[in-house]
Structure formats: C-alpha cells, structure tokens
Design an enzyme around this catalytic site. Sequence first.
Site, mmCIF file in Angstrom:
data_model
loop_
_atom_site.group_PDB
_atom_site.id
_atom_site.type_symbol
_atom_site.label_atom_id
_atom_site.label_comp_id
_atom_site.label_asym_id
_atom_site.label_seq_id
_atom_site.Cartn_x
_atom_site.Cartn_y
_atom_site.Cartn_z
ATOM 1 C CB THR A 75 -8.875 5.257 3.968
ATOM 2 O OG1 THR A 75 -8.188 5.471 3.411
ATOM 3 C CG2 THR A 75 -9.655 5.747 5.462
ATOM 4 C CE LYS B 38 0.449 11.661 6.389
ATOM 5 N NZ LYS B 38 1.160 11.075 5.634
ATOM 6 C CG ASP C 247 7.572 -6.291 14.897
ATOM 7 O OD1 ASP C 247 8.071 -7.559 15.614
ATOM 8 O OD2 ASP C 247 8.401 -6.025 13.720
HETATM 9 O O1 C5P Z 1 -2.015 13.594 -1.709
HETATM 10 P P1 C5P Z 1 -3.666 12.941 -0.115
HETATM 11 O O2 C5P Z 1 -4.113 14.113 0.411
HETATM 12 O O3 C5P Z 1 -4.789 11.618 -0.727
HETATM 13 O O4 C5P Z 1 -2.820 12.210 0.770
HETATM 14 C C1 C5P Z 1 -3.390 11.860 2.013
HETATM 15 C C2 C5P Z 1 -2.566 11.001 3.044
HETATM 16 O O5 C5P Z 1 -2.613 10.798 3.901
HETATM 17 C C3 C5P Z 1 -0.501 10.869 2.090
HETATM 18 O O6 C5P Z 1 0.312 10.812 3.153
HETATM 19 C C4 C5P Z 1 -1.527 8.789 3.038
HETATM 20 O O7 C5P Z 1 -0.449 8.147 3.026
HETATM 21 C C5 C5P Z 1 -1.990 9.185 4.137
HETATM 22 N N1 C5P Z 1 -3.026 8.795 4.427
HETATM 23 C C6 C5P Z 1 -4.275 8.032 3.759
HETATM 24 N N2 C5P Z 1 -5.216 6.598 4.684
HETATM 25 C C7 C5P Z 1 -4.993 6.498 5.575
HETATM 26 C C8 C5P Z 1 -3.435 6.988 6.477
HETATM 27 C C9 C5P Z 1 -2.556 7.428 5.589
HETATM 28 O O8 C5P Z 1 -4.766 8.911 2.740
HETATM 29 N N3 C5P Z 1 -5.680 5.561 5.997
#
Ligand code: C5P
Length: 236
Positions: A123, A36, A68
Amino acid sequence: MTQPNRGDVIIALDFPSAAEVYAFLDRFTQEKPYVKIGMELYYAEGPQIVRQIKARGHKIFLDLKLHDIPNTVKRAMKVLSALDVDMVNLHAAGTVDMMKAALEGLTRADGTRPMLIAVTQLTSTSEERMQRELLISAGMEQTVAHYAQNAKLAGLDGVVCSPLEAAAVKAACGSDFQTVTPGIRFADAAADDQARVMTPEKARNGGSDYIVVGRPITAASDPVAAYRRCVQEFLG
Ligand code: C5P
C-alpha cells in the site's frame, strides 16, 4: 487446514522487544486477540517469540512477506509451519510457481497448514511509482486484481490489500477468497503515515474479512478499550 474464523480484528504487534510486547499483551485480561508479528519483532527476538505468544493462547499472523526462488520459499515455509502459526504471507510477485511451492512447504504431514495469503502491491507503492519504477503498465486496481487471481490459481487463501481494493479482489476471485486489510483508522483519528485509510465499519462493508490494526490500538491511552471499539465497529 486450520481455518481461522472470518471477521477477526488482528492487532499489529509493532514493538521492538519482547518486554514491550508482554507489557502490552498483559493488559488484555478478558480476551485473547489475534495478533500479527512482523519483521521487526521476529528479527529482534527470533522464533521463540512466536512460540511464547502462541503458548499464551493467541492466534498469530506471521507477517514476513517471503519472496525468493520457489525451493527456498518452500523450505522456509516448512520451518514456519512447524511454529504452529495461523497465517503467513509472501509476495505474489514471486510468481505462481513460487506460491505453489510455498503451499507445499507449509502443508504438514497430517494435511493441515496455516492460512497462506499474498501481498499484491504494497500500500506504500503508488500507481505512478509502480508504472515508472517497476514498469508495470496496468493500473493499480487491475494489477492488484490480477495478482490476486494468480494467488488463487496457486491455491492460496487470499491476499493482503488496501481496504479500498477489497471489493475488486472479491469481484475477481469470489467472495470466499479472503481479504486481509491494514490501513484502518477510527473516524475521529489521525491517519499517521497511511495514505489510504478506512474505518473498521467501512472496511467490513467494503469486503474486508480481516482488518490489521496497529497504532489505533497500540498507541491508544487505553488499548483494551480501543480494541473493543474496533471489534464492535468491525463486527457490528
Ligand atoms: O499502525 P498501523 O495500523 O498503520 O499498522 C498497520 C500494520 O499493517 C503495520 O504492521 C504495517 O506494517 C502493516 N501493513 C501495512 N500495509 C501493507 C502491509 C502491511 O500497513 N500493505
């Protein structure tokens, strides 16, 4: 349409520069993980980083969360589609019309397109803040399920949601509607700044089709071993 395999572990490449990303990816000599690319890396390095990682053979979820007016999103999606990514996303709050326009922009001349998923509620947003600041009076689960239904109505493939909401999304939209869930932690690890976390195995059993995993892999002393453990726990 290009449909990635269900059941992938997606590594969040939350690094500030290409040099750090390549140092990390170079450790993976046996496998090519699905990765990602988020705002930090994309804004730092531009579309070139997407082309280079794609050329290394990785599937890419480009996590730019577009939001947007429909015409602007449609045109931006057309540009992202030409980058040959496998998955992109937007905010469901942009309305069904915006999501439909995004799909149009994404679809290539030959009819193929990357998978398109919608963010329902971040989240990091609590139910209390959603109700007080955004004036959404429904509860979190009902709101997430409703936004997921809007995404399905627009023709999208799925949503990003908490693993705790994956079952409600499946109940509202059907089992083919894909759930992509961050907030994953090993049972014996710290939660960092994620408030609501689940292990890979519980996420799978709870209805997650894809899990997005950042720090449990990127900050591990042996990232390849952590990735393998994650795949093993998620796929069983
Ligand atoms: O390090 P970690 O496992 O917490 O990373 C989770 C990834 O998922 C990060 O790139 C974060 O930006 C992304 N993310 C998230 N919650 C969301 C959407 C994306 O934690 N609702």
